[in-house]
Design an enzyme around this catalytic site. Structure first.
Site, PDB file in Angstrom:
ATOM      1  N   SER A 704       0.769  -1.171   0.095  1.00  0.00           N
ATOM      2  CA  SER A 704       0.149   0.143   0.114  1.00  0.00           C
ATOM      3  C   SER A 704       0.778   1.407   0.031  1.00  0.00           C
ATOM      4  O   SER A 704       1.710   1.356  -1.070  1.00  0.00           O
ATOM      5  CB  SER A 704      -0.884   0.254   1.113  1.00  0.00           C
ATOM      6  N   ASP A 781      -9.157  -4.490  -6.553  1.00  0.00           N
ATOM      7  CA  ASP A 781      -8.506  -3.331  -5.297  1.00  0.00           C
ATOM      8  C   ASP A 781      -9.406  -2.116  -5.484  1.00  0.00           C
ATOM      9  O   ASP A 781      -9.336  -1.550  -6.453  1.00  0.00           O
ATOM     10  CB  ASP A 781      -7.082  -3.079  -5.612  1.00  0.00           C
ATOM     11  N   HIS A 814      -7.740  -4.754  -1.725  1.00  0.00           N
ATOM     12  CA  HIS A 814      -6.440  -4.350  -1.361  1.00  0.00           C
ATOM     13  C   HIS A 814      -5.633  -5.234  -0.384  1.00  0.00           C
ATOM     14  O   HIS A 814      -4.570  -5.332  -0.124  1.00  0.00           O
ATOM     15  CB  HIS A 814      -6.768  -2.931  -0.598  1.00  0.00           C
TER      16      HIS A 814
END
Length: 843
Positions: A704, A781, A814
């Protein structure tokens, strides 16, 4: 070899192979008379063949020797070799940390959450009642009476219209006579779901169906009504009448959200599925109305949801990217008695209409306050809405003073009580005092001047933990001892600045606590650095513990969890040691030392006398106001890397991270990825200079924001210190990420075009100077869109960069967990860096 065999005195270059040279020599021999050739030439040829064989054997042996003996001169090595340690046991025979024992929960502590029950009596009458699951029954227990038990519901299933329904969640009504039951739950985004809801009446032992496809349901404080949201409209359900009695809103649609957040508010603002708040006595409902009409849509294809489908399923979400249209929001208040709503008109207090409402809290039976900021979160205004008078008033205006206003949910209501010297209703908030976040008290509600409760070069974490209404004690968690620890303290409203310890600061610790409603009892949780435990403490007792563990105030009634099994496991295994440090990374632009928090995990059987031996595995997140370096207990991927690959694991919280004051974190404003990368590189240079470190095997991994930081660090470093990088689900251009998060730290692209250009991952040829890097992303995502990685890959193609690997996870969000992806992503990371340390990617 060709040059060595070419002894000619001219300057010509012989490009022939050794075989060609040997044939020419044979041709020259052929000029000798034939009778001499048959005797002498045969012997010569035999000698040459034998000599050639010997030379080849010597060369082959030399190559083997070079490969097996590791040279101390790193620059002279063409094929650096690394031997991994024994994966099963240490030198002294202890078991090692591995994927198998991490994944089976060997090192996972058992923790227990309890739902404290509200009550209106004082601390003396507080029995510490809470609800929990026990033996498949939902029961009320008491911390002060171990034998007390009131079963509210037996079993985790029930029958409805001949169907067996599995209970996913239960919330008891305030009077404990009824239960709100959630079932048939379907996940939406990170926090939100859609489900069927029922009410269980304990007196009649009956289940009543409220409805299906409900996104939120909340008890009224009157214990009779339930507000629920269906199709983005708010309804009221009466448990007495067993039916829906009111429709509060009627404009709900795919564009208008009532009482529930849209995607960006769920992810970045409220961090929950709730945008609805009952008043203390249930007379009013405050709710957020969100208009997404002007927000652009982002469409995500899903490829493997249905095995038989030959076309992808296309799902669109309203996703405001940086600088694009935000949802328009306002706070409404609905009167249960009048059955009417009115708006707070929060946007009229800002120049633009795309302001953010970041927190809502009732501060009395008729008053609700809302924290509202501009979209870049530079300016914060606190508004008070009077539900009775239907008026809105600005009570405070706060500037970020060069930083930003982080979204928080820390405001705490303090009711008036003349007996305890609280003449007016008030609330406790968090404000920066000399650059550090501290508790401040506002009373009355519309006061513009605060009473500073705490101050110093440390920070209060997450606001008020609890308030003792009888003693005026304000309990809070802070970094007063160290920014890498969390201890519990209290301060009194009538003695601001005088801070008292509740937990033992003579020992390292990371503590959290939840409290009974009178704050007499607390569940104290120690999360590290030793094996976690939980205990129930009576803060109202005059007795003190004979043996101090955790708390220095109050009497320990009993341990809820000791994790004895985990303690036994830690005796059998040799968990790699973790050492916390403060690193000096050099001087900043002002000539001041850059001091950052870090920790290192040393591999088993570590020997600092070895030369040029150990790889270094950096893990980074590094996002604004975040923290990774904290003294919690945990055994996971980092420990696996240290144990199985024999690498030194390093985590550095560089500039921009949290809990070290506003100046330290706000430095990154409008310039993400710069200082953070500098600090990772400086740390890599520091470790690369150590004699026992192999500086050719320094790698960086992040997910991330950490994935973004990995790429930005490789870009800035150009292969000088970090030879390998692993980036998972990275942002690669902040124009592609959501507006609320990004603009908090970068302003809008229209205001900060140069900053956005600097902060994106752009110079891919510099990244390509590393030996090799790995990119992984989930196609589903909804947070950091796969678009980020695709644009990055396109840049790699355009710039002829090829020294990388890619792994894509179909339909994973994610977290990368769909269809066994979470196992694969870590297996892939492990095996990839294992090959890197072996030198495979040098070829």
């Amino acid at each position: 070899m060709v040059v060595a065999l070419n002894n000619s005195n001219d300057n010509s270059t012989d490009e022939r192979t050794p075989l060609d040279v040997q044939n020419n020599e044979v041709e020259d021999i052929e000029r000798i008379p034939e009778d001499h050739f048959k005797s002498e030439s045969r012997q010569l040829i035999d000698r040459l063949i034998k000599l050639g064989v010997v030379v080849l054997l010597l060369l082959w042996g030399s190559l083997l020797l070079i490969k097996t003996i590791k040279s101390n001169d790193k620059e002279s090595r063409d094929f650096p070799q690394y031997v991994f340690p024994n994966p099963n046991v240490t030198v002294d025979g202890k078991l090692k940390v591995a994927f198998s024992n991490v994944r089976n929960g060997t090192f996972k502590p058992e923790m227990h959450n309890i739902q404290w029950l509200e009550h209106t009596t004082g601390a003396k009458e507080d029995k510490g009642l809470y609800v929990t699951w026990k033996d498949d029954s939902y029961v009320i227990k008491s911390v002060s009476d171990k034998h007390y038990e009131n079963v509210l519901l037996k079993g985790k299933t029930f029958i409805e219209d001949g169907h067996n329904m599995t209970i996913d969640n239960i919330v008891a009504s305030p009077d404990l006579k009824k239960l709100l039951i959630k079932t048939n739950t379907v996940k939406n985004w990170r926090h939100s779901t859609m489900a069927s809801y029922f009410v269980y009446d304990k007196s009649s032992l009956t289940f009543s169906h409220i409805g299906d496809h409900i996104t939120l349901a909340e008890w009224s404080p009157n214990a009779m009504d339930i507000a629920y949201i269906q199709d983005n409209d708010i309804f009221l359900y009466s448990t007495g009448k067993k039916q829906t009695t009111e429709q509060v809103t009627s404009d709900g649609s795919s564009q208008i959200f009532n009482g529930r957040p849209d995607w960006v508010y769920e992810e970045e603002v409220f961090e929950s599925d709730k945008a609805l708040w009952w008043s203390p006595d249930g007379s009013y409902i405050a709710f957020l109305k969100t208009d997404e009409t002007d927000v652009n849509e982002f469409t995500i294809p899903y490829y493997v949801q249905e095995e038989s489908s030959i076309y992808p399923e296309m799902r669109s979400i309203k996703y405001p990217k940086s600088g694009q249209s935000n949802p328009l929001v306002d706070l409404y208040v609905y009167s249960i008695n009048d059955k009417t709503s009115f708006p707070g008109h929060t946007s009229k207090y800002f120049q633009d209409s795309d302001n953010l409402i970041t927190e809502v809290i009732w501060v009395g039976k008729d008053s609700v306050i809302a924290k509202v900021s501009d979209r870049s979160q530079d300016l914060l205004k606190v508004l008070e809405i009077d539900a009775n008078k239907r008026t809105t008033e600005v009570t405070r205006i706060e500037s970020s003073q060069g930083g930003w206003w982080e979204v928080t949910h820390d405001t705490f209501y303090i009711p008036r009580n003349q007996k305890y010297d609280r003449a007016e209703n008030g609330y406790i908030d968090i404000l920066p005092i000399n650059g550090f976040n501290h508790l401040v008290y506002f009373s009355p509600i519309n006061s513009t001047k605060s009473l500073i409760l705490t101050k110093g070069n440390w920070e209060v974490v997450n606001g008020v933990a609890a308030f003792d209404y009888d003693t005026n004690r304000v309990y809070f968690i802070s970094t007063k001892k160290s920014s890498t620890e969390r201890h519990l303290y209290y301060v009194k409203l009538d003695r601001p600045g005088v801070v008292h310890k509740v937990t033992d600061t003579s020992e390292d610790g990371v503590f959290s606590a939840t409290f009974s409603s009178s704050a007499r009892f607390m569940l104290l949780t120690c999360s590290g650095p030793k094996v976690p435990y939980q205990k129930i403490v009576d803060l109202g007792s005059s007795q003190k513990d004979k043996h101090i563990e955790g708390n220095v105030l109050g009497e320990t009634l009993y341990y809820l969890k000791k994790n004895e099994k985990l303690i036994e496991s830690t005796e059998l295994y040799k968990i790699p040691s973790k050492k916390f440090n403060e690193l000096n990374l050099g001087k900043d632009a002002n000539g001041d030392d850059i001091i950052v928090n870090s920790f290192e995990i040393l591999p088993n059987d570590f020997d600092r006398n070895l030369k040029n031996h150990y790889p270094v595995f950096f893990y980074a997140y590094g996002g604004p106001n975040s923290q990774q370096v904290i003294k919690t207990f945990g055994v996971g991927f980092n420990e696996i890397i240290a144990s199985q690959l024999g690498a030194i694991v390093v985590v550095v919280d560089g500039r921009g991270t949290g809990f070290k004051g506003r100046e330290f974190r706000s430095l990154v404003r409008d310039n993400l990825g710069d200082y953070e990368a500098q600090d990772q590189i400086a740390a890599a240079a520091y470790y690369g200079s150590k004699s026992y470190v192999d500086s050719e095997k320094i790698s960086l991994f992040g997910w991330s924001y950490g994935g973004y930081l990995t790429l930005k660090t490789l870009e800035r470093d150009g292969g000088k210190h970090f030879k390998y990088g692993m980036s998972v689900a990275p942002v690669t251009d902040w124009r592609l990420y959501d507006s609320v998060y990004t603009e908090r730290y970068m302003h809008t692209p229209q205001e900060n075009e140069e900053g956005y250009d600097r902060s994106k991952v752009d110079n891919v040829t510099s990244i390509g100077q590393a030996q090799r890097f790995l990119l992984m992303h989930g196609t589903g995502d909804d947070n950091v869109h796969f678009q980020n990685s695709l644009k990055f890959l396109d840049k790699l193609n355009l710039n002829n960069v090829e020294n990388y690997d890619v792994h894509v996870f179909p339909d994973s969000d994610h977290s990368i967990s769909y269809h066994n992806a979470n196992k694969i992503v870590y297996d892939k990371l492990f095996n990839w860096i294992k090959h890197a340390y072996l030198g495979v990617y040098l070829l």
